[in-house]
Design an enzyme around this catalytic site. Structure first.
Site, PDB file in Angstrom:
ATOM      1  N   LYS A  43      31.515 -36.683-149.214  1.00 13.47           N
ATOM      2  CA  LYS A  43      31.140 -36.650-147.801  1.00 13.47           C
ATOM      3  C   LYS A  43      32.377 -36.404-146.939  1.00 13.47           C
ATOM      4  CE  LYS A  43      31.393 -41.694-147.546  1.00 13.47           C
ATOM      5  NZ  LYS A  43      30.678 -42.937-147.263  1.00 13.47           N
ATOM      6  N   TYR A 261      55.060 -39.071-122.472  1.00 12.15           N
ATOM      7  CA  TYR A 261      54.168 -39.566-121.425  1.00 12.15           C
ATOM      8  C   TYR A 261      54.396 -41.046-121.143  1.00 12.15           C
ATOM      9  CZ  TYR A 261      51.218 -35.363-121.326  1.00 12.15           C
ATOM     10  OH  TYR A 261      50.742 -34.087-121.172  1.00 12.15           O
TER      11      TYR A 261
END
Length: 371
Positions: A43, A261
């Site tokens: 998966k 930032y």
């Protein structure tokens, strides 16, 4: 353009996927699980490394039963492996029955309503199409309640289709001393005894490497196959993923200046900083970054472990390379984020997440190469 077709010179990083390690990990888990059979879980695009490459490699390594989450994944897998036994874990969605029949796929039925719909479809087609039944023993996600499982067993003659597998899922196998493990084992053992002719499956990766009592007839390892650590007290198998990021720029930062930032990192000395060409858009967790208050993850640059500094941004991150000789690194070189001793577990712990999320989040902007 698909990730494997992005030329290395144009990519912000190179993601190397070691298929020989993938095969070796599967075979080692299969050896530990014997005499139980060992399935493979594919998966999430083969846990992020690519469904096609993972499927073919694991088939060649000996896997014959496979688990995916969704019907769309199962369709793609059937095209790759025409002879495989394929189970779809997330249940039987309405109006999908014909697709399962057409592609010879096995739904994992987890509610009385799903069982009723599959029975009705088998009656409509006049075929006995096999399916798995999932019983919940403590996860409280998918699956029949134990009482509903007893009802199925009592009405087995009227079930209307053959059971390919009886399964449940461990909630706390990564904590071997958690009391829920023993309760789930006891409950599943009692339910499996009601279906003595049906294969039973309980163990995930952590269950596979643990007590053999959890193995039953079929184990379903996932993260351990892909080089992740399923339990804190057990070393991972061979690493499958290596991630190298391009150095886009080297900056000289004065003492007292900030990086990135929010000014989250303040240089406490004159520093040299490598700016790497990848960020959270490429699956590098934002929490892998650092601030003046806490350290972040690391990268290996020219053989040296160096700390990430400042916040991870969408496309860039920063690494302090002050300790590396200036002539040892230059723009265009690569820094290693996974590999050279830096494991999935290292990055996951610094990012306050788990190996699974790191693997399945790796982005599509890397040049991918399978070796």
């Amino acid at each position: 353009m698909s990730a494997d077709l992005i030329p290395p010179a144009e990519a912000g990083g190179v993601l190397t996927l070691d298929l020989s390690a993938l095969a070796a990990n599967y075979q080692e888990l299969a050896r530990r699980a014997a005499p139980a059979a060992c399935a493979a879980v594919l998966k999430g695009d083969g846990y992020g490394i690519g469904l096609a490459a993972a499927a073919r490699t694991l088939w060649q390594a000996g896997a014959r039963s496979f688990f995916v989450a969704l019907l769309s994944e199962a369709r793609d897998l059937r095209d790759l492996l025409p002879e495989a036994e394929i189970f779809v874990l997330n249940g039987l969605f309405p109006d999908t029955e014909a697709a399962y029949r057409e592609r010879n796929l096995r739904p994992v039925l987890g509610s009385p309503a799903e069982i009723a719909r599959w029975r009705a479809f088998c009656e409509h087609t006049g075929e006995e199409l096999s399916a798995a039944i999932h019983v919940d023993t403590g996860m409280n996600r998918l699956g029949l309640t134990p009482a509903e499982a007893v009802s199925v067993a009592e009405g087995r003659a009227e079930l209307g289709f053959p059971m390919a597998l009886l399964m449940s899922h461990l909630a706390c196998a990564d904590e071997p001393d958690h009391p829920l493990n023993a309760r789930q084992l006891e409950d599943f053992r009692a339910i499996a005894a009601l279906f003595p002719d049906v294969r039973a499956s309980l163990a995930n990766s952590a269950g596979t490497i643990g007590d053999r009592a959890y193995h039953f007839d079929l184990v379903r390892p996932g993260i351990a196959v892909y080089g992740g650590r399923p339990r804190a007290d057990v070393a991972p198998l061979r690493p499958v993923v290596r991630l190298e990021l391009r150095i886009a720029r080297i900056r000289h930062v004065h003492e007292g200046e900030t990086v990135g930032y929010g000014g989250a990192h303040t240089a406490i000395r004159p520093s040299r900083v490598a700016i790497l060409s990848a960020g959270y858009a490429d699956g590098i967790p934002r929490l892998a970054g650092a601030s003046d208050l806490r350290p972040g993850a690391e990268a290996v640059v020219s053989g040296h472990r160096c700390p990430l500094i400042g916040r991870i941004s969408m496309d860039l991150l920063a690494v302090d390379i002050t300790e590396i000789p200036e002539d040892a690194v230059q723009p265009g070189d690569f820094a290693t984020l996974l590999g050279d001793g830096l494991t999935l577990d290292n990055l996951a712990r610094h990012s306050h997440t788990i190996d699974y999320e790191i693997l399945t989040s790796l982005g599509r902007r890397y040049h991918r190469r399978w070796v």
